[in-house]
Design a protein around this motif. Structure first.
Motif, PDB file in Angstrom:
ATOM      1  N   VAL A 241       0.828  -1.394  -0.084  1.00  0.00           N
ATOM      2  CA  VAL A 241      -0.257   0.051   0.564  1.00  0.00           C
ATOM      3  C   VAL A 241       0.913   1.283  -0.184  1.00  0.00           C
ATOM      4  CG1 VAL A 241      -1.850   1.388   1.726  1.00  0.00           C
ATOM      5  CG2 VAL A 241      -2.199  -1.233   1.139  1.00  0.00           C
ATOM      6  N   VAL A 242       1.920   1.043   0.608  1.00  0.00           N
ATOM      7  CA  VAL A 242       2.658   1.784   0.976  1.00  0.00           C
ATOM      8  C   VAL A 242       3.596   2.821   0.046  1.00  0.00           C
ATOM      9  CG1 VAL A 242       5.260   2.972   1.823  1.00  0.00           C
ATOM     10  CG2 VAL A 242       3.441   2.358   3.453  1.00  0.00           C
ATOM     11  N   LEU A 243       3.788   1.713  -1.517  1.00  0.00           N
ATOM     12  CA  LEU A 243       4.819   1.685  -2.230  1.00  0.00           C
ATOM     13  C   LEU A 243       3.466   1.958  -3.579  1.00  0.00           C
ATOM     14  CD1 LEU A 243       7.270  -1.189  -2.360  1.00  0.00           C
ATOM     15  CD2 LEU A 243       6.796   1.084  -2.131  1.00  0.00           C
ATOM     16  N   THR A 244       1.993   1.576  -3.194  1.00  0.00           N
ATOM     17  CA  THR A 244       0.984   1.954  -4.462  1.00  0.00           C
ATOM     18  C   THR A 244       1.153   3.440  -4.284  1.00  0.00           C
ATOM     19  OG1 THR A 244       0.403  -0.775  -3.718  1.00  0.00           O
ATOM     20  CG2 THR A 244      -1.202   1.685  -5.002  1.00  0.00           C
ATOM     21  N   VAL A 245       1.338   3.933  -3.262  1.00  0.00           N
ATOM     22  CA  VAL A 245       1.365   5.429  -2.460  1.00  0.00           C
ATOM     23  C   VAL A 245       2.226   5.805  -3.614  1.00  0.00           C
ATOM     24  CG1 VAL A 245       1.137   7.534  -0.981  1.00  0.00           C
ATOM     25  CG2 VAL A 245      -0.066   5.030  -0.429  1.00  0.00           C
ATOM     26  N   VAL A 246       3.627   5.361  -3.614  1.00  0.00           N
ATOM     27  CA  VAL A 246       4.309   6.047  -3.918  1.00  0.00           C
ATOM     28  C   VAL A 246       4.595   6.048  -5.803  1.00  0.00           C
ATOM     29  CG1 VAL A 246       7.257   5.592  -4.867  1.00  0.00           C
ATOM     30  CG2 VAL A 246       6.371   5.655  -1.839  1.00  0.00           C
ATOM     31  N   VAL A 247       4.202   4.464  -5.854  1.00  0.00           N
ATOM     32  CA  VAL A 247       4.116   4.590  -7.390  1.00  0.00           C
ATOM     33  C   VAL A 247       3.010   5.327  -8.188  1.00  0.00           C
ATOM     34  CG1 VAL A 247       2.663   2.928  -9.311  1.00  0.00           C
ATOM     35  CG2 VAL A 247       4.729   2.522  -7.301  1.00  0.00           C
ATOM     36  N   LEU A 248       1.765   6.222  -7.307  1.00  0.00           N
ATOM     37  CA  LEU A 248       1.057   6.909  -7.625  1.00  0.00           C
ATOM     38  C   LEU A 248       1.218   8.406  -7.313  1.00  0.00           C
ATOM     39  CD1 LEU A 248      -2.584   5.455  -6.404  1.00  0.00           C
ATOM     40  CD2 LEU A 248      -2.218   5.049  -8.538  1.00  0.00           C
ATOM     41  N   ASN A 249       2.193   8.984  -6.884  1.00  0.00           N
ATOM     42  CA  ASN A 249       2.846   9.682  -7.026  1.00  0.00           C
ATOM     43  C   ASN A 249       3.896  10.462  -7.377  1.00  0.00           C
ATOM     44  OD1 ASN A 249       4.385  12.013  -5.896  1.00  0.00           O
ATOM     45  ND2 ASN A 249       3.875  12.195  -3.625  1.00  0.00           N
ATOM     46  N   TYR A 250       4.584   9.257  -8.629  1.00  0.00           N
ATOM     47  CA  TYR A 250       5.710   9.189  -8.694  1.00  0.00           C
ATOM     48  C   TYR A 250       4.765   9.433 -10.882  1.00  0.00           C
ATOM     49  CZ  TYR A 250      10.130   8.262  -7.061  1.00  0.00           C
ATOM     50  OH  TYR A 250      10.750   8.311  -6.401  1.00  0.00           O
ATOM     51  N   HIS A 251       3.772   8.781 -10.809  1.00  0.00           N
ATOM     52  CA  HIS A 251       2.215   8.388 -11.813  1.00  0.00           C
ATOM     53  C   HIS A 251       2.441  10.223 -12.143  1.00  0.00           C
ATOM     54  CE1 HIS A 251       1.166   6.978 -15.269  1.00  0.00           C
ATOM     55  NE2 HIS A 251      -0.636   7.710 -14.763  1.00  0.00           N
ATOM     56  N   HIS A 252       1.692  10.761 -11.523  1.00  0.00           N
ATOM     57  CA  HIS A 252       0.640  12.379 -11.588  1.00  0.00           C
ATOM     58  C   HIS A 252       2.196  13.010 -11.597  1.00  0.00           C
ATOM     59  CE1 HIS A 252      -3.287  10.159 -12.496  1.00  0.00           C
ATOM     60  NE2 HIS A 252      -2.067   8.990 -11.247  1.00  0.00           N
TER      61      HIS A 252
ATOM     62  N   ALA B 117       9.194   5.263 -14.644  1.00  0.00           N
ATOM     63  CA  ALA B 117       9.717   5.194 -13.464  1.00  0.00           C
ATOM     64  C   ALA B 117       8.654   4.433 -12.628  1.00  0.00           C
ATOM     65  CB  ALA B 117      10.084   7.036 -12.506  1.00  0.00           C
ATOM     66  N   ALA B 118       7.712   5.113 -12.653  1.00  0.00           N
ATOM     67  CA  ALA B 118       6.356   4.397 -11.988  1.00  0.00           C
ATOM     68  C   ALA B 118       6.444   3.209 -11.902  1.00  0.00           C
ATOM     69  CB  ALA B 118       5.240   5.217 -11.548  1.00  0.00           C
ATOM     70  N   MET B 119       6.335   2.537 -13.532  1.00  0.00           N
ATOM     71  CA  MET B 119       6.190   1.604 -13.753  1.00  0.00           C
ATOM     72  C   MET B 119       7.508   0.910 -13.600  1.00  0.00           C
ATOM     73  SD  MET B 119       5.751   0.252 -17.871  1.00  0.00           S
ATOM     74  CE  MET B 119       4.349   1.835 -18.116  1.00  0.00           C
ATOM     75  N   VAL B 120       8.080   1.397 -13.696  1.00  0.00           N
ATOM     76  CA  VAL B 120       9.682   0.480 -12.617  1.00  0.00           C
ATOM     77  C   VAL B 120       9.456  -0.016 -11.238  1.00  0.00           C
ATOM     78  CG1 VAL B 120      11.866   0.691 -12.531  1.00  0.00           C
ATOM     79  CG2 VAL B 120      11.375   0.942 -14.639  1.00  0.00           C
ATOM     80  N   VAL B 121       8.888   1.276 -10.374  1.00  0.00           N
ATOM     81  CA  VAL B 121       8.595   0.845  -9.038  1.00  0.00           C
ATOM     82  C   VAL B 121       8.365  -0.299  -8.737  1.00  0.00           C
ATOM     83  CG1 VAL B 121       8.215   1.306  -7.311  1.00  0.00           C
ATOM     84  CG2 VAL B 121       9.814   2.974  -9.084  1.00  0.00           C
ATOM     85  N   ASP B 122       5.740   0.053  -9.993  1.00  0.00           N
ATOM     86  CA  ASP B 122       5.438  -1.435 -10.126  1.00  0.00           C
ATOM     87  C   ASP B 122       6.112  -2.711 -10.267  1.00  0.00           C
ATOM     88  OD1 ASP B 122       3.126  -0.779  -9.353  1.00  0.00           O
ATOM     89  OD2 ASP B 122       2.361  -0.116 -11.473  1.00  0.00           O
ATOM     90  N   ARG B 123       6.900  -2.904 -11.346  1.00  0.00           N
ATOM     91  CA  ARG B 123       7.521  -4.200 -11.826  1.00  0.00           C
ATOM     92  C   ARG B 123       8.169  -4.487 -10.940  1.00  0.00           C
ATOM     93  NH1 ARG B 123       7.834  -6.239 -17.237  1.00  0.00           N
ATOM     94  NH2 ARG B 123       6.124  -5.126 -17.260  1.00  0.00           N
ATOM     95  N   PHE B 124       9.428  -3.915 -10.533  1.00  0.00           N
ATOM     96  CA  PHE B 124      10.255  -4.432  -9.727  1.00  0.00           C
ATOM     97  C   PHE B 124       9.665  -4.779  -7.936  1.00  0.00           C
ATOM     98  CE2 PHE B 124      12.824  -3.364  -5.220  1.00  0.00           C
ATOM     99  CZ  PHE B 124      14.048  -3.623  -5.984  1.00  0.00           C
ATOM    100  N   CYS B 125       8.198  -4.360  -7.175  1.00  0.00           N
ATOM    101  CA  CYS B 125       8.030  -4.728  -5.741  1.00  0.00           C
ATOM    102  C   CYS B 125       6.984  -5.975  -6.239  1.00  0.00           C
ATOM    103  CB  CYS B 125       6.865  -3.521  -6.067  1.00  0.00           C
ATOM    104  SG  CYS B 125       7.457  -2.195  -5.581  1.00  0.00           S
ATOM    105  N   LEU B 126       6.584  -6.180  -7.781  1.00  0.00           N
ATOM    106  CA  LEU B 126       5.559  -7.288  -7.800  1.00  0.00           C
ATOM    107  C   LEU B 126       6.598  -8.489  -7.803  1.00  0.00           C
ATOM    108  CD1 LEU B 126       3.789  -8.780  -9.652  1.00  0.00           C
ATOM    109  CD2 LEU B 126       4.475  -7.755 -11.907  1.00  0.00           C
TER     110      LEU B 126
END
Length: 515
Positions: free
Chosen positions: A322-333, A482-491
């Motif tokens: 959940v915390v990293l999802t917030v980071v991903v959304l922050n990067y994406h927008h 960068a948000a997509m990379v964080v998503d893939r790395f967390c996956l």
């Protein structure tokens, strides 16, 4: 004729006279019998009591209150130690009031007498958790003509049991049932195991939650602080193993499925709007499952159950997601007018992590060679900018005019402002040529110079806006990548963490599945 023949045969049979003889025998035995008298010939010798236990059913194991409820047959076989030198068939109870000659009483060899009419040992379960303390049903005592007595009272026992929840639900429990005389010490009453192997399990009814491993017995002689005399007790240990099939399919499998749904959240596009909601919902679901586990376990801090540890690890993983999802959304927008991408983010999330994760952008294949070339080009660009003059860096033009020869028909070098500014350079040079008349001076400096200067300013403004728009679009694209990379790395990381945690829990358990 058949009926008459049957009646004649019945008339020839001897008539049983057990009723009168048994009544006469009971009156003779119990006339002067004292239930308070310990039935021994010599008061200085202990009375041997053979103690056996037949386990019939495990009714319940209350982990929360640490109470074991069983249905057992308490087997008390009392013998007199005075005749211990004889063989087992000649060992008799030396209660002279309970011995008789069966030939004198019509062949009556045994009697069933209620226990309140006879002396019986006050054997109780020391670790009883029952409100009445003694859960036995007072059945008759079988008394034989040689003085031996057999007392088999059935009962439902509630005993305290120390529950070890370390390996829950893959746990084994050892529950002790301690029996002994409450008032007679070891010098007066000696408890002996009827079977050295332990309790009798021939009539055991299987339990749906627990698997019975065994029930060994042990004789103990303990001197308590209250009394100087030693007291003898017989302790049976009920060794049971939890059947994990129920917990495996109702707790572990749903937990694994819910955690896998949390992993799928990293593949959800950030623009869908459900990325954060999915993670929070999964976290709440795991909290509900953890509460279900906590309700069945005792509230002790001696150990943390294995299933609770697994649930906490999965909850930590989901909370981190959940915390990293917030980071991903922050990067994406993020946009270029609010955030500027630091160099370390460009290096980590735009070069090295995509290369490790085998990710690439459309038209831009990321390899180790391209990363090194990009870093080299950035170093060269910084070096080139440092060597330019201040005017060239401000106008973003080449600095070659310092080395080029001055053009003909000019008195000073004006520099090369680029091919787009050739007209401006020509008229700029002409404006500094010595004029022939005053009209030329006024016309050249008044009209052409102002028009060309305005055109140059408009071109520079349009070029700057287009360049700024391209830079903003490229920066927004970099943040989204960068948000997509964080998503893939967390996956990858959380998938590996879930697999390792699940396998570690299953392998660390003493046993996996007991049906």
């Amino acid at each position: 004729m058949a009926l008459m023949l049957a009646l004649a045969l019945m008339a020839l049979l001897p008539v049983s006279e057990q009723g009168p003889h048994e009544k006469r025998l009971l009156n003779s035995l119990l006339a002067s019998y004292n239930t308070l008298e310990r039935p021994v010939a010599n008061e200085s010798e202990p009375l041997e009591v053979k103690f056996g236990l037949t386990l019939q059913q495990i009714i319940d194991v209350d982990e929360k209150n640490q109470i074991l409820t069983t249905n057992v047959w308490l087997n008390l076989d009392e013998k007199n130690q005075l005749l211990i030198t004889n063989i087992w068939l000649s060992l008799e109870w030396n209660d002279y009031n309970l011995r008789w000659n069966d030939s004198e009483y019509g062949g009556v060899k045994d009697l069933r007498i209620t226990p309140n009419k006879l002396w019986k040992p006050d054997v109780l379960m020391y670790n009883s958790a029952d409100e009445g303390f003694d859960g036995t049903y007072q059945t008759n005592v079988v008394v034989r003509n040689n003085g031996s007595c057999l007392y088999v009272p059935p009962g439902i026992f509630k005993s305290t049991c120390k529950i070890d929840i370390t390996w829950f639900p893959f746990d084994d429990q050892h529950c002790d049932m301690k029996f002994g005389s409450w008032t007679y010490d070891g010098n007066q009453l000696d408890l002996v195991l009827k079977d050295e192997a332990g309790g009798d399990l021939s009539d055991f009814i299987t339990n749906g939650e627990w698997y019975l491993i065994g029930m060994p017995g042990k004789k103990n002689t303990i001197t308590y602080a209250c009394c100087p005399e030693p007291y003898v007790d017989v302790t049976f240990t009920i060794m049971i193993r939890r059947r994990t099939l129920y917990y495996f399919f109702n707790l572990i499998v749903p937990c694994v499925l819910i955690s896998s749904m949390a992993l799928l959240g990293f593949t959800l596009p950030p623009d869908s709007g459900e990325k954060l909601t999915l993670g929070v919902t999964i976290l709440l679901s795991l909290t509900v499952f953890l509460n279900l586990v906590a309700e069945t376990l005792p509230q002790v801090s001696d150990a943390i159950p294995l299933l609770g540890t697994y649930f906490n690890c999965i909850m930590f993983m989901v909370a981190s997601s959940v915390v990293l999802t917030v980071v991903v959304l922050n990067y994406h927008h993020r946009t270029a007018d609010i955030h500027e991408m630091p160099q370390w983010i460009k290096t980590v999330f735009l070069q090295w992590l995509p290369w490790i994760l085998r990710m690439s952008r459309p038209g831009k294949k990321i390899t180790r060679k391209t990363i090194m070339m990009s870093n080299r080009m950035r170093e060269l660009e910084l070096k080139e900018r440092s060597s330019k003059s201040l005017l060239a860096n401000v106008l973003d033009i080449d600095d070659d005019f310092r080395h080029a020869p001055p053009p003909p028909n000019s008195t000073a070098s004006t520099g090369n402002l680029g091919p787009g500014c050739s007209i401006f350079r020509t008229d700029f040079r002409r404006s500094f040529v010595r004029p022939s008349t005053m009209e030329d001076v006024g016309g050249g400096l008044g009209s052409h110079h102002r028009e060309l200067h305005l055109i140059l300013r408009e071109l520079q403004f349009i070029t700057a806006r287009m360049k700024k728009a391209d830079e903003e679009a490229e920066l927004i694209s970099d943040w989204k990548f960068a948000a997509m990379v964080v998503d893939r790395f967390c996956l990858f990381v959380f998938t590996l963490f879930t697999i390792i945690a699940t396998v570690a829990v299953l392998l660390s358990a003493p046993h996996i599945i007991v049906q």
